[in-house]
Design a protein around this motif. Structure first.
Motif, short mmCIF file in Angstrom:
data_model
loop_
_atom_site.label_atom_id
_atom_site.label_comp_id
_atom_site.label_asym_id
_atom_site.label_seq_id
_atom_site.Cartn_x
_atom_site.Cartn_y
_atom_site.Cartn_z
N MET A 26 12.24 20.71 -5.78
CA MET A 26 11.05 21.47 -5.39
C MET A 26 11.45 22.63 -4.51
O MET A 26 12.41 22.54 -3.74
CB MET A 26 10.05 20.59 -4.62
CG MET A 26 9.28 19.64 -5.48
SD MET A 26 7.88 18.91 -4.59
CE MET A 26 8.72 17.93 -3.36
N SER A 27 10.68 23.70 -4.62
CA SER A 27 10.86 24.84 -3.73
C SER A 27 9.48 25.31 -3.28
O SER A 27 8.47 25.02 -3.93
CB SER A 27 11.61 25.98 -4.43
OG SER A 27 10.82 26.50 -5.49
N ALA A 28 9.47 26.01 -2.17
CA ALA A 28 8.22 26.56 -1.64
C ALA A 28 8.49 27.96 -1.12
O ALA A 28 9.45 28.19 -0.37
CB ALA A 28 7.68 25.68 -0.52
N GLY A 29 7.68 28.91 -1.55
CA GLY A 29 7.81 30.29 -1.13
C GLY A 29 6.50 30.81 -0.58
O GLY A 29 5.45 30.18 -0.73
N VAL A 30 6.59 31.97 0.05
CA VAL A 30 5.43 32.56 0.72
C VAL A 30 5.21 33.98 0.20
O VAL A 30 6.14 34.80 0.19
CB VAL A 30 5.64 32.59 2.25
CG1 VAL A 30 4.44 33.21 2.95
CG2 VAL A 30 5.91 31.18 2.78
N LEU A 31 3.98 34.26 -0.23
CA LEU A 31 3.59 35.61 -0.64
C LEU A 31 3.02 36.33 0.57
O LEU A 31 1.95 35.99 1.06
CB LEU A 31 2.55 35.55 -1.76
CG LEU A 31 1.98 36.90 -2.20
CD1 LEU A 31 3.05 37.76 -2.85
CD2 LEU A 31 0.80 36.71 -3.14
N LEU A 71 9.91 30.49 6.46
CA LEU A 71 9.40 31.76 6.98
C LEU A 71 9.92 32.00 8.40
O LEU A 71 10.36 33.09 8.74
CB LEU A 71 7.87 31.75 6.94
CG LEU A 71 7.14 33.06 7.09
CD1 LEU A 71 7.56 34.07 6.05
CD2 LEU A 71 5.63 32.82 7.03
N ARG A 72 9.91 30.94 9.20
CA ARG A 72 10.42 31.03 10.58
C ARG A 72 11.93 31.23 10.59
O ARG A 72 12.45 32.10 11.29
CB ARG A 72 10.03 29.78 11.36
CG ARG A 72 10.54 29.76 12.79
CD ARG A 72 10.15 28.49 13.55
NE ARG A 72 10.11 27.26 12.77
CZ ARG A 72 11.20 26.54 12.41
NH1 ARG A 72 12.40 26.92 12.76
NH2 ARG A 72 11.05 25.43 11.71
N GLU A 73 12.66 30.43 9.80
CA GLU A 73 14.12 30.51 9.80
C GLU A 73 14.63 31.84 9.24
O GLU A 73 15.56 32.43 9.79
CB GLU A 73 14.73 29.37 8.98
CG GLU A 73 14.61 28.02 9.62
CD GLU A 73 15.12 26.88 8.74
OE1 GLU A 73 15.04 25.73 9.19
OE2 GLU A 73 15.59 27.13 7.60
N GLU A 74 14.04 32.30 8.15
CA GLU A 74 14.54 33.50 7.49
C GLU A 74 14.11 34.79 8.17
O GLU A 74 14.89 35.74 8.24
CB GLU A 74 14.10 33.53 6.02
CG GLU A 74 14.75 32.45 5.19
CD GLU A 74 14.28 32.43 3.75
OE1 GLU A 74 14.94 31.76 2.95
OE2 GLU A 74 13.26 33.07 3.41
N LEU A 75 12.86 34.82 8.66
CA LEU A 75 12.32 36.08 9.17
C LEU A 75 11.84 36.01 10.61
O LEU A 75 11.44 37.04 11.17
CB LEU A 75 11.16 36.55 8.28
CG LEU A 75 11.51 36.78 6.81
CD1 LEU A 75 10.28 37.15 6.01
CD2 LEU A 75 12.59 37.84 6.68
N GLY A 76 11.83 34.84 11.21
CA GLY A 76 11.32 34.71 12.57
C GLY A 76 9.81 34.81 12.66
O GLY A 76 9.26 35.00 13.74
N PHE A 104 2.72 29.87 -1.53
CA PHE A 104 1.61 29.82 -0.58
C PHE A 104 1.23 31.22 -0.15
O PHE A 104 2.07 32.12 -0.09
CB PHE A 104 2.00 28.99 0.65
CG PHE A 104 2.19 27.53 0.34
CD1 PHE A 104 1.11 26.66 0.41
CD2 PHE A 104 3.42 27.04 -0.05
CE1 PHE A 104 1.27 25.32 0.10
CE2 PHE A 104 3.60 25.70 -0.35
CZ PHE A 104 2.52 24.84 -0.28
N ASP A 105 -0.04 31.40 0.19
CA ASP A 105 -0.53 32.69 0.68
C ASP A 105 -0.09 32.86 2.13
O ASP A 105 -0.50 32.10 3.00
CB ASP A 105 -2.05 32.73 0.56
CG ASP A 105 -2.63 34.08 0.92
OD1 ASP A 105 -1.86 35.00 1.28
OD2 ASP A 105 -3.86 34.23 0.84
N GLY A 106 0.74 33.86 2.37
CA GLY A 106 1.20 34.15 3.73
C GLY A 106 0.37 35.18 4.44
O GLY A 106 0.60 35.47 5.61
N GLY A 107 -0.58 35.79 3.72
CA GLY A 107 -1.45 36.77 4.34
C GLY A 107 -0.85 38.17 4.34
O GLY A 107 0.10 38.46 3.61
N LEU A 108 -1.43 39.00 5.18
CA LEU A 108 -1.05 40.41 5.24
C LEU A 108 0.06 40.64 6.27
O LEU A 108 0.14 39.96 7.29
CB LEU A 108 -2.26 41.26 5.60
CG LEU A 108 -3.39 41.26 4.57
CD1 LEU A 108 -4.60 42.01 5.12
CD2 LEU A 108 -2.93 41.87 3.26
#
Length: 170
Positions: A26-31, A71-76, A104-108
């Motif tokens: 499984m993988s999970a990404g953020v848009l 999201l936290r680890e890769e981009l802070g 997942f929806d990461g928003g703007l």
């Protein structure tokens, strides 16, 4: 089946049955997106294609927890995510077993936020806000299809189901 004939069927002991079950990666990404129809992409150091923030779901970890962690680890970036936009079944190939990918929806996010990112993860070489119509030139075809579907449902918050990035209806 007649009463009592169940005993004639060879059933696996429970532990053997559990060991025989198929395992899926499984993988999970953020848009993350901006108001100018651009998507945030990351350039990983370990593969040729760009990607969205995210990664492999660890053992005993929920996909939504993975998305927040990556999201936290890769981009802070620390933020509450919106709903899942896509669940995609990915067929196996010679190198990888079949899997399930979540977006997942990461928003703007705006350009100033992107410019202010302090990239400390050695896995990430750079980030860019890429126009939606150019995403397919930077990412793997399966992710391009998955992102196209995610983009089409983000305004409604609906969940789309896919097979290898192709939207399906049940």
């Amino acid at each position: 089946m007649a009463a009592g004939s169940l005993a004639a069927v060879d059933l696996l002991p429970f532990d053997d049955y559990v060991r025989s079950l198929n395992r899926k990666r499984m993988s999970a990404g953020v848009l993350l997106r901006d108001g100018d129809r651009r998507v945030l992409l990351i350039q990983p150091s370990y593969k040729p294609h760009w990607d969205i923030p995210g990664g492999a779901v660890d053992a005993e970890e929920a996909p939504w927890t993975t998305a927040v962690r990556e999201l936290r680890e890769e981009l802070g970036i620390v933020r509450t995510l919106g709903p899942p936009l896509v669940i995609d079944h990915i067929r196996s190939d010679p190198r990888m077993p079949e899997g399930i990918a979540f977006i997942f929806d990461g928003g703007l996010i705006d350009q100033a936020d992107v410019d202010a990112l302090d990239l400390t993860d050695p896995e990430i070489l750079s980030v860019d806000l890429v126009p939606v119509d150019q995403v397919a030139t930077k990412v793997k075809p399966s992710l391009a299809r998955r992102l196209s579907v995610a983009w089409s449902v983000v305004a409604t918050g609906n969940l789309a189901l896919c097979n290898d990035g192709e939207r399906i209806t049940l």
